[in-house]
Design an enzyme around this catalytic site. Structure first.
Site, PDB file in Angstrom:
ATOM      1  N   LYS A 124      -5.080 -32.545 -28.373  1.00 22.27           N
ATOM      2  CA  LYS A 124      -4.959 -31.976 -29.694  1.00 22.27           C
ATOM      3  C   LYS A 124      -4.355 -33.006 -30.641  1.00 22.27           C
ATOM      4  O   LYS A 124      -3.715 -33.937 -30.147  1.00 22.27           O
ATOM      5  CB  LYS A 124      -4.134 -30.705 -29.657  1.00 22.27           C
ATOM      6  CG  LYS A 124      -2.707 -30.937 -29.150  1.00 22.27           C
ATOM      7  CD  LYS A 124      -1.960 -29.673 -29.125  1.00 22.27           C
ATOM      8  CE  LYS A 124      -0.963 -29.588 -30.240  1.00 22.27           C
ATOM      9  NZ  LYS A 124       0.165 -30.500 -30.144  1.00 22.27           N
ATOM     10  N   HIS A 177      -1.219 -23.549 -28.472  1.00 18.98           N
ATOM     11  CA  HIS A 177      -0.392 -22.969 -27.401  1.00 18.98           C
ATOM     12  C   HIS A 177      -0.146 -21.460 -27.593  1.00 18.98           C
ATOM     13  O   HIS A 177      -0.329 -20.669 -26.679  1.00 18.98           O
ATOM     14  CB  HIS A 177       0.972 -23.658 -27.328  1.00 18.98           C
ATOM     15  CG  HIS A 177       0.909 -25.156 -27.254  1.00 18.98           C
ATOM     16  ND1 HIS A 177      -0.109 -25.831 -26.628  1.00 18.98           N
ATOM     17  CD2 HIS A 177       1.761 -26.118 -27.709  1.00 18.98           C
ATOM     18  CE1 HIS A 177       0.114 -27.135 -26.711  1.00 18.98           C
ATOM     19  NE2 HIS A 177       1.232 -27.338 -27.364  1.00 18.98           N
TER      20      HIS A 177
HETATM   21  C1  BG6 Z   1       3.288 -30.288 -28.270  1.00 16.59           C
HETATM   22  C2  BG6 Z   1       3.693 -30.355 -29.715  1.00 16.59           C
HETATM   23  O1  BG6 Z   1       1.984 -29.810 -28.138  1.00 16.59           O
HETATM   24  O2  BG6 Z   1       4.179 -29.434 -27.566  1.00 16.59           O
HETATM   25  C3  BG6 Z   1       5.127 -30.795 -29.870  1.00 16.59           C
HETATM   26  O3  BG6 Z   1       2.846 -31.270 -30.404  1.00 16.59           O
HETATM   27  C4  BG6 Z   1       6.037 -29.946 -29.012  1.00 16.59           C
HETATM   28  O4  BG6 Z   1       5.534 -30.748 -31.228  1.00 16.59           O
HETATM   29  C5  BG6 Z   1       5.516 -29.880 -27.585  1.00 16.59           C
HETATM   30  O5  BG6 Z   1       7.341 -30.516 -29.039  1.00 16.59           O
HETATM   31  C6  BG6 Z   1       6.347 -28.944 -26.731  1.00 16.59           C
HETATM   32  O6  BG6 Z   1       5.919 -28.998 -25.410  1.00 16.59           O
HETATM   33  P1  BG6 Z   1       6.832 -28.422 -24.248  1.00 16.59           P
HETATM   34  O7  BG6 Z   1       5.996 -28.556 -23.029  1.00 16.59           O
HETATM   35  O8  BG6 Z   1       8.072 -29.267 -24.236  1.00 16.59           O
HETATM   36  O9  BG6 Z   1       7.134 -27.017 -24.613  1.00 16.59           O
END
Ligand code: BG6
Length: 515
Positions: free
Chosen positions: A177, A269
């Site tokens: 992404k 997400h």
């Molecule tokens: C990413 C985002 O997809 O997910 C980030 O671009 C974010 O901004 C990250 O910090 C968070 O991932 P996780 O796995 O730490 O929850």
């Protein structure tokens, strides 16, 4: 005898389908070519995940890792970068013998994306690897680069014939992404990709789908008898999906400014979490069945209106992260001082199906919030009748089932219980299941699972283009609405977002959980 015609390799698939799924799945001979190797994601997630897979014995002896970048490097220099990344970020312990085996297959091709000669070098290197390392003509091209660069790289892959699969050999492309900036750009991007690779060879990474706890949503819902009967508007009052981060931009201001919280994580997400929470039971766990249920639910999602009242956005100002004083986003290096990019976003959705009619889904996410937590909270209606005196249940809230994605991975159920004593007083208590205490195995990192699935050609955990487009279709009107408004509302770092987010949910007579 069956007259069913099978696609080439069909009998292999059917054998695979009948195998014991608990056995470790090991990737066949292959190479992974990474564009954008010097980036953050590659160093922190990708390289360590490749090592972790090797360490767990899940990569084949015939494996190669090729880096491509505009650096005047030899293979050894790239191997050093991988080595340092692995040492710093791998999940599993460093073992010299694993590293020695892995590093034998590490190669580097210097060049820029518009350099024909560099891609010709890459082409001959790949065919050498097939001979020397036995990578079998199977190669994955991992685009860990800004989408603006996609057309150039894809054109080169097409020109050199690297995207063409011969016979049983496979060629795949992996994209990170953001899949576009809005629906229109997502379509353009997809057209560019699909001109070169067929949809079944495109693997879009949404790393949340690789998380153990996200997969557990399906186990919890469809392996149990307990929850499904109450998983609907008769019993559920509303659903809150929270992805809160305590960190700021972590050096990614350049990427984040102009993107913002909604595009960064709600479009992908959080909408995927919603789809898994709200979808109907799939016919099976085949990729087609799963996707078709997710697509159905994404098609049924509507924005609650008016958007002035049902959405909120904010930007963090100076404050505290734990005991550390932190600056506001506008003071972060690389972020424009007059930027209106939001670091907090909340939206209200409804799912227009019989199961979910009238049940609001509140989604929120933000940087520099009170703590790091991602959870799905299903909040139930109050019991229709309470045969107690009012004072006995004053402290009784609504029952809730909380799927804790991270940290403290697990599931929490909140319900009322009698307080010990002679009086009948009822108060909320919780029952906790924690992965950390219930299981001794540690969970693989999302990237390990996704990389392995991609190498195995197992597409279940990768969103298809239709999911991407439907998600943009949901978000676009919000982004357009915000673009016409004044900038986001400030909130101090370390709090739970702007007051408008509290107001948004309060107007429906509800309140956010404070996880
Ligand atoms: C990413 C985002 O997809 O997910 C980030 O671009 C974010 O901004 C990250 O910090 C968070 O991932 P996780 O796995 O730490 O929850």
């Amino acid at each position: 005898m069956s007259t069913e015609r099978r696609a080439p390799g069909g009998w292999v698939n059917s054998l695979l389908d009948n195998r014991d799924k608990r056995l470790p799945r090991i990737a066949g001979p292959c190479g992974v070519i990474v564009f954008g190797v010097t980036g953050d994601l590659s160093r922190k997630k990708l390289m360590p995940a490749i090592y972790d897979l090797a360490n767990r014995g899940l990569l084949p002896p015939g494996f190669a890792l090729v880096g491509f970048a505009r650096r005047d490097w030899a293979d050894e220099n790239f191997a050093e970068l991988v080595h340092d990344a692995v040492r710093e970020h791998a999940r599993t312990p460093f073992r010299e013998e694993v590293w020695a085996r892995l590093s034998e297959g590490i190669r580097f091709v210097p060049g820029s994306f518009d350099d024909d000669a560099a891609f010709d070098n890459l082409t001959s290197m790949i065919s050498d690897l097939d001979q020397e390392r036995g990578t079998g003509g199977n190669h994955a091209f991992y685009l860990s680069i800004p989408p603006t660069m996609f057309p150039v790289v894809l054109k080169q892959l097409a020109r050199t014939g690297l995207a063409v699969q011969n016979g049983d050999q496979w060629r795949r492309v992996v994209i990170e992404k953001p899949f576009g900036h809005d629906l229109r750009s997502a379509r353009e991007l997809n057209d560019i990709v699909s001109d070169v690779f067929p949809e079944e060879s495109v693997f879009r990474i949404d790393h949340y789908l690789g998380k153990e706890t996200v997969q557990n949503i399906l186990a919890l819902r469809f392996a149990n008898q307990l929850y499904e009967p109450i998983w609907n508007s008769h019993y559920v009052d509303h659903v809150q999906i929270t992805m809160a981060e305590d960190i700021g931009l972590a050096g990614r201001a350049g990427y984040y400014d102009g993107i913002g919280a909604a595009r960064d994580v709600i479009q992908n997400h959080l909408l995927q979490l919603l789809a898994l929470t709200a979808m109907e039971e799939p016919l099976s766990f085949s990729p087609e069945s799963l996707r078709s249920e997710k697509i159905k639910i994404l098609s049924a999602i509507k924005l609650a209106e008016p958007l002035d009242e049902t959405t909120a956005r904010g930007q963090y100002t100076a404050g505290w992260q734990g005991a550390t004083k932190v600056v506001g986003v506008l003071e972060e290096p690389g972020f424009r001082q007059d930027s209106t990019t939001e670091t907090f976003a909340a939206i209200t959705l409804q799912v227009d199906t019989r199961r979910w009619a009238g049940v609001p889904f509140f989604l929120r996410t933000g940087k520099r919030l009170g703590r790091r937590v991602t959870e799905i909270a299903v909040i139930f209606k109050r019991a229709p009748h309470l045969p107690f005196e009012k004072t006995m249940t004053e402290e009784l809230g609504q029952n809730a089932l909380v799927i804790r994605i991270q940290p403290d991975e697990g599931v929490i159920i909140r319900f009322g219980s009698k307080v010990p004593g002679t009086a009948m007083e009822v108060r909320d208590v919780t029952m906790d299941f924690r992965y950390g205490t219930a299981f001794t195995e540690s969970s693989p990192e999302a990237y390990e699972r996704l990389l392995l699935d991609m190498l195995l050609g197992e597409p279940s955990l990768f969103p298809v283009n239709a999911e991407v487009e439907l998600s943009w279709g949901i978000l676009d009107p919000v982004l357009e609405h915000w673009a016409k408004q004044d900038g986001p509302e400030p909130y101090p770092a370390g709090t739970w977002g702007p007051p408008s987010a509290d107001l948004m949910i309060a107007k429906t007579g509800r309140a956010w959980r404070r996880p």
